[in-house]
Design a protein around this motif. Structure first.
Motif, PDB file in Angstrom:
ATOM      1  N   ARG A   1     -93.136   3.366 -12.140  1.00  0.00           N
ATOM      2  CA  ARG A   1     -91.699   3.225 -12.382  1.00  0.00           C
ATOM      3  C   ARG A   1     -91.147   4.474 -13.051  1.00  0.00           C
ATOM      4  O   ARG A   1     -90.086   4.970 -12.669  1.00  0.00           O
ATOM      5  CB  ARG A   1     -91.446   1.993 -13.238  1.00  0.00           C
ATOM      6  N   GLN A   2     -91.859   4.993 -14.035  1.00  0.00           N
ATOM      7  CA  GLN A   2     -91.439   6.210 -14.741  1.00  0.00           C
ATOM      8  C   GLN A   2     -91.273   7.359 -13.747  1.00  0.00           C
ATOM      9  O   GLN A   2     -90.283   8.092 -13.790  1.00  0.00           O
ATOM     10  CB  GLN A   2     -92.497   6.536 -15.790  1.00  0.00           C
ATOM     11  N   GLN A   3     -92.216   7.508 -12.840  1.00  0.00           N
ATOM     12  CA  GLN A   3     -92.159   8.585 -11.856  1.00  0.00           C
ATOM     13  C   GLN A   3     -91.016   8.368 -10.872  1.00  0.00           C
ATOM     14  O   GLN A   3     -90.303   9.317 -10.513  1.00  0.00           O
ATOM     15  CB  GLN A   3     -93.491   8.704 -11.132  1.00  0.00           C
ATOM     16  N   PHE A   4     -90.807   7.138 -10.426  1.00  0.00           N
ATOM     17  CA  PHE A   4     -89.710   6.851  -9.508  1.00  0.00           C
ATOM     18  C   PHE A   4     -88.375   7.161 -10.180  1.00  0.00           C
ATOM     19  O   PHE A   4     -87.476   7.738  -9.555  1.00  0.00           O
ATOM     20  CB  PHE A   4     -89.770   5.395  -9.044  1.00  0.00           C
ATOM     21  N   GLU A   5     -88.249   6.788 -11.446  1.00  0.00           N
ATOM     22  CA  GLU A   5     -87.020   7.089 -12.171  1.00  0.00           C
ATOM     23  C   GLU A   5     -86.826   8.597 -12.326  1.00  0.00           C
ATOM     24  O   GLU A   5     -85.692   9.081 -12.339  1.00  0.00           O
ATOM     25  CB  GLU A   5     -87.013   6.381 -13.519  1.00  0.00           C
ATOM     26  N   GLY A   6     -87.921   9.344 -12.426  1.00  0.00           N
ATOM     27  CA  GLY A   6     -87.819  10.799 -12.458  1.00  0.00           C
ATOM     28  C   GLY A   6     -87.250  11.357 -11.164  1.00  0.00           C
ATOM     29  O   GLY A   6     -86.433  12.287 -11.175  1.00  0.00           O
ATOM     30  N   VAL A   7     -87.659  10.785 -10.044  1.00  0.00           N
ATOM     31  CA  VAL A   7     -87.108  11.202  -8.748  1.00  0.00           C
ATOM     32  C   VAL A   7     -85.617  10.878  -8.693  1.00  0.00           C
ATOM     33  O   VAL A   7     -84.807  11.696  -8.239  1.00  0.00           O
ATOM     34  CB  VAL A   7     -87.874  10.538  -7.579  1.00  0.00           C
ATOM     35  N   ILE A   8     -85.236   9.702  -9.174  1.00  0.00           N
ATOM     36  CA  ILE A   8     -83.816   9.344  -9.224  1.00  0.00           C
ATOM     37  C   ILE A   8     -83.052  10.363 -10.073  1.00  0.00           C
ATOM     38  O   ILE A   8     -81.984  10.836  -9.684  1.00  0.00           O
ATOM     39  CB  ILE A   8     -83.625   7.921  -9.783  1.00  0.00           C
ATOM     40  N   TRP A   9     -83.610  10.693 -11.243  1.00  0.00           N
ATOM     41  CA  TRP A   9     -82.961  11.690 -12.103  1.00  0.00           C
ATOM     42  C   TRP A   9     -82.714  12.978 -11.348  1.00  0.00           C
ATOM     43  O   TRP A   9     -81.627  13.549 -11.398  1.00  0.00           O
ATOM     44  CB  TRP A   9     -83.826  11.972 -13.343  1.00  0.00           C
ATOM     45  N   ARG A  10     -83.736  13.448 -10.628  1.00  0.00           N
ATOM     46  CA  ARG A  10     -83.648  14.728  -9.915  1.00  0.00           C
ATOM     47  C   ARG A  10     -82.494  14.735  -8.917  1.00  0.00           C
ATOM     48  O   ARG A  10     -81.714  15.678  -8.841  1.00  0.00           O
ATOM     49  CB  ARG A  10     -84.991  14.997  -9.225  1.00  0.00           C
ATOM     50  N   PHE A  11     -82.361  13.652  -8.148  1.00  0.00           N
ATOM     51  CA  PHE A  11     -81.331  13.640  -7.115  1.00  0.00           C
ATOM     52  C   PHE A  11     -79.957  13.247  -7.656  1.00  0.00           C
ATOM     53  O   PHE A  11     -78.945  13.662  -7.103  1.00  0.00           O
ATOM     54  CB  PHE A  11     -81.767  12.768  -5.948  1.00  0.00           C
ATOM     55  N   ARG A  12     -79.906  12.494  -8.732  1.00  0.00           N
ATOM     56  CA  ARG A  12     -78.610  12.173  -9.339  1.00  0.00           C
ATOM     57  C   ARG A  12     -77.992  13.381 -10.019  1.00  0.00           C
ATOM     58  O   ARG A  12     -76.784  13.573  -9.984  1.00  0.00           O
ATOM     59  CB  ARG A  12     -78.756  11.047 -10.357  1.00  0.00           C
ATOM     60  N   THR A  13     -78.836  14.165 -10.686  1.00  0.00           N
ATOM     61  CA  THR A  13     -78.305  15.296 -11.463  1.00  0.00           C
ATOM     62  C   THR A  13     -78.247  16.588 -10.665  1.00  0.00           C
ATOM     63  O   THR A  13     -77.492  17.483 -11.017  1.00  0.00           O
ATOM     64  CB  THR A  13     -79.168  15.559 -12.712  1.00  0.00           C
ATOM     65  N   GLY A  14     -79.070  16.715  -9.635  1.00  0.00           N
ATOM     66  CA  GLY A  14     -79.169  17.968  -8.908  1.00  0.00           C
ATOM     67  C   GLY A  14     -79.959  19.014  -9.674  1.00  0.00           C
ATOM     68  O   GLY A  14     -80.001  20.172  -9.290  1.00  0.00           O
ATOM     69  N   GLY A  15     -80.588  18.585 -10.776  1.00  0.00           N
ATOM     70  CA  GLY A  15     -81.372  19.510 -11.584  1.00  0.00           C
ATOM     71  C   GLY A  15     -82.643  19.948 -10.876  1.00  0.00           C
ATOM     72  O   GLY A  15     -83.056  19.356  -9.882  1.00  0.00           O
ATOM     73  N   GLN A  16     -83.225  20.997 -11.399  1.00  0.00           N
ATOM     74  CA  GLN A  16     -84.491  21.488 -10.858  1.00  0.00           C
ATOM     75  C   GLN A  16     -85.625  20.581 -11.319  1.00  0.00           C
ATOM     76  O   GLN A  16     -85.563  19.987 -12.393  1.00  0.00           O
ATOM     77  CB  GLN A  16     -84.741  22.917 -11.348  1.00  0.00           C
ATOM     78  N   TRP A  17     -86.667  20.501 -10.524  1.00  0.00           N
ATOM     79  CA  TRP A  17     -87.832  19.705 -10.905  1.00  0.00           C
ATOM     80  C   TRP A  17     -88.336  20.132 -12.286  1.00  0.00           C
ATOM     81  O   TRP A  17     -88.661  19.300 -13.130  1.00  0.00           O
ATOM     82  CB  TRP A  17     -88.953  19.840  -9.874  1.00  0.00           C
TER      83      TRP A  17
END
Length: 85
Positions: free
Chosen positions: A36-52
């Motif tokens: 879940r933590q990792q999936f939420e990290g992917v969500i963060w990446r695409f919601r914010t447009g931030g770099q990995w």
């Protein structure tokens, strides 16, 4: 609605219950509590447009989250729902 204290990318328990059965998990992990933590990290990446590499540590190591995303992408994004053929 969501409580104000819920983090921007955090899923509700109900949302996670709907999503989790569809995520393909490879032969070697991840630990269930980290999925879940990792999936939420992917969500963060695409919601914010931030770099990995800019990913907050609360989601785990950016390289681990990125690798998990690539595994999900390469597996077709989602598996079949358990119990369905």
């Amino acid at each position: 609605g969501r409580p104000l204290w819920v983090k921007r990318a955090q899923l509700t328990d109900a949302e996670w219950e709907l999503i989790e059965p569809y995520l393909p998990i490879g032969e070697y992990g991840p630990y269930p509590e980290r999925l879940r933590q990792q999936f939420e990290g992917v969500i963060w990446r695409f919601r914010t447009g931030g770099q990995w590499r800019e990913m907050p540590a609360e989601f785990g190591a950016w390289s681990t989250v990125h690798n998990r995303f690539r595994q999900w992408r390469d597996a077709g994004g989602c598996g079949d729902r358990p119990g369905r053929s």
